[in-house]
Design a protein around this motif. Structure first.
Motif, PDB file in Angstrom:
ATOM      1  N   GLY A  68       1.334  -2.478   4.646  1.00  0.00           N
ATOM      2  CA  GLY A  68       0.319  -3.428   4.209  1.00  0.00           C
ATOM      3  C   GLY A  68       0.216  -3.548   2.702  1.00  0.00           C
ATOM      4  O   GLY A  68       1.191  -3.372   1.979  1.00  0.00           O
ATOM      5  N   CYS A 111      -2.260  -2.500   8.427  1.00  0.00           N
ATOM      6  CA  CYS A 111      -3.132  -3.118   7.437  1.00  0.00           C
ATOM      7  C   CYS A 111      -2.902  -4.640   7.391  1.00  0.00           C
ATOM      8  O   CYS A 111      -3.213  -5.335   8.349  1.00  0.00           O
ATOM      9  N   HIS A 112      -2.315  -5.151   6.312  1.00  0.00           N
ATOM     10  CA  HIS A 112      -1.999  -6.580   6.206  1.00  0.00           C
ATOM     11  C   HIS A 112      -0.615  -6.918   6.770  1.00  0.00           C
ATOM     12  O   HIS A 112      -0.220  -8.077   6.792  1.00  0.00           O
ATOM     13  N   ARG A 157      -4.694  -0.219  11.425  1.00  0.00           N
ATOM     14  CA  ARG A 157      -5.647  -0.878  10.534  1.00  0.00           C
ATOM     15  C   ARG A 157      -5.542  -0.502   9.056  1.00  0.00           C
ATOM     16  O   ARG A 157      -5.525  -1.383   8.197  1.00  0.00           O
ATOM     17  N   THR A 158      -5.548   0.806   8.764  1.00  0.00           N
ATOM     18  CA  THR A 158      -5.675   1.262   7.371  1.00  0.00           C
ATOM     19  C   THR A 158      -4.861   2.545   7.158  1.00  0.00           C
ATOM     20  O   THR A 158      -4.380   3.136   8.122  1.00  0.00           O
ATOM     21  N   CYS A 167      -5.449  -4.644  12.917  1.00  0.00           N
ATOM     22  CA  CYS A 167      -5.068  -4.950  11.540  1.00  0.00           C
ATOM     23  C   CYS A 167      -6.222  -4.579  10.622  1.00  0.00           C
ATOM     24  O   CYS A 167      -7.287  -4.156  11.085  1.00  0.00           O
ATOM     25  N   TYR A 168      -6.028  -4.785   9.327  1.00  0.00           N
ATOM     26  CA  TYR A 168      -7.099  -4.650   8.357  1.00  0.00           C
ATOM     27  C   TYR A 168      -8.174  -5.672   8.722  1.00  0.00           C
ATOM     28  O   TYR A 168      -7.857  -6.814   9.058  1.00  0.00           O
ATOM     29  N   GLU A 223       0.875  -1.184   0.000  1.00  0.00           N
ATOM     30  CA  GLU A 223       0.000   0.000   0.000  1.00  0.00           C
ATOM     31  C   GLU A 223       0.907   1.227   0.000  1.00  0.00           C
ATOM     32  O   GLU A 223       1.655   1.454   0.949  1.00  0.00           O
ATOM     33  N   GLU A 252      -2.578   6.097   9.627  1.00  0.00           N
ATOM     34  CA  GLU A 252      -1.138   6.375   9.522  1.00  0.00           C
ATOM     35  C   GLU A 252      -0.626   7.435  10.503  1.00  0.00           C
ATOM     36  O   GLU A 252       0.440   7.225  11.094  1.00  0.00           O
ATOM     37  N   GLU A 289       1.288   3.602   3.028  1.00  0.00           N
ATOM     38  CA  GLU A 289       1.714   2.915   4.259  1.00  0.00           C
ATOM     39  C   GLU A 289       3.219   2.671   4.286  1.00  0.00           C
ATOM     40  O   GLU A 289       3.783   2.388   5.340  1.00  0.00           O
TER      41      GLU A 289
END
Length: 169
Positions: free
Chosen positions: A72, A103-104, A152-153, A122-123, A13, A157, A16
């Motif tokens: 992520g 995220c991931h 998470r997303t 997390c995501y 991403e 950030e 990220e």
């Protein structure tokens, strides 16, 4: 100043990687991009940024770093199946060093088996995997649990970067 590794593969991403990377460098810390192969070009999934791996995961030694950031996107899926990446993250954890993922990114933490007994976020798509790995899942913008920082997303950030910089200070 801290030595911070960024674990990267293609399909990450964009923001990220870009935003934490620039903030950490701006704060005066030393950064190294670790990829599956040294010299490999890693392109963001949105195509807005691209980075070159400065070190291969097979050459990465936890003792050379103070922290790792795992952006992520789809990159963590490629990273988590690499034994050297998993070893590197496990060793950082054993040394009590900062491990952060957004995220991931926590997928790599799952494969390194370092989430048991810790809180994490997390995501939402990998929430069940994080729980099954033994983490206490929290739906919050940033979760700090011992040496782990997770978010998470891309919307999270600012909080993610703030907590990483606080840990590095």
């Amino acid at each position: 100043m801290a030595k911070v590794a960024f674990l990267l593969a293609g399909g990450f991403e964009d923001s990220e990687m870009k935003n934490p990377y620039e903030a950490i460098k701006e704060a005066g810390h030393e950064t190294t991009i670790i990829g599956l192969e040294k010299g490999a070009e890693c392109k963001g999934k949105k195509g807005t940024v691209s980075y070159t791996a400065e070190l291969a995961s097979s050459e990465a030694k936890a003792s050379d770093f103070d922290a790792v950031v795992i952006p992520g996107g789809s990159a963590p899926e490629a990273l988590r199946v690499n034994d050297d990446v998993v070893r590197f993250v496990k060793e950082l954890n054993e040394q009590g060093k900062l491990i952060s993922g957004i995220c991931h990114g926590p997928q790599v933490m799952i494969s390194a088996d370092i989430l048991k007994g810790k809180a994490a976020t997390c995501y939402i798509g990998i929430r069940d995997d994080v729980k099954l790995a033994g983490a206490d899942y929290k739906d919050e913008e940033v979760v700090v649990s011992e040496n782990l920082v997770t978010s998470r997303t891309p919307n999270d950030e600012p909080a993610f970067i703030r907590e990483i910089l606080a840990k590095l200070a």
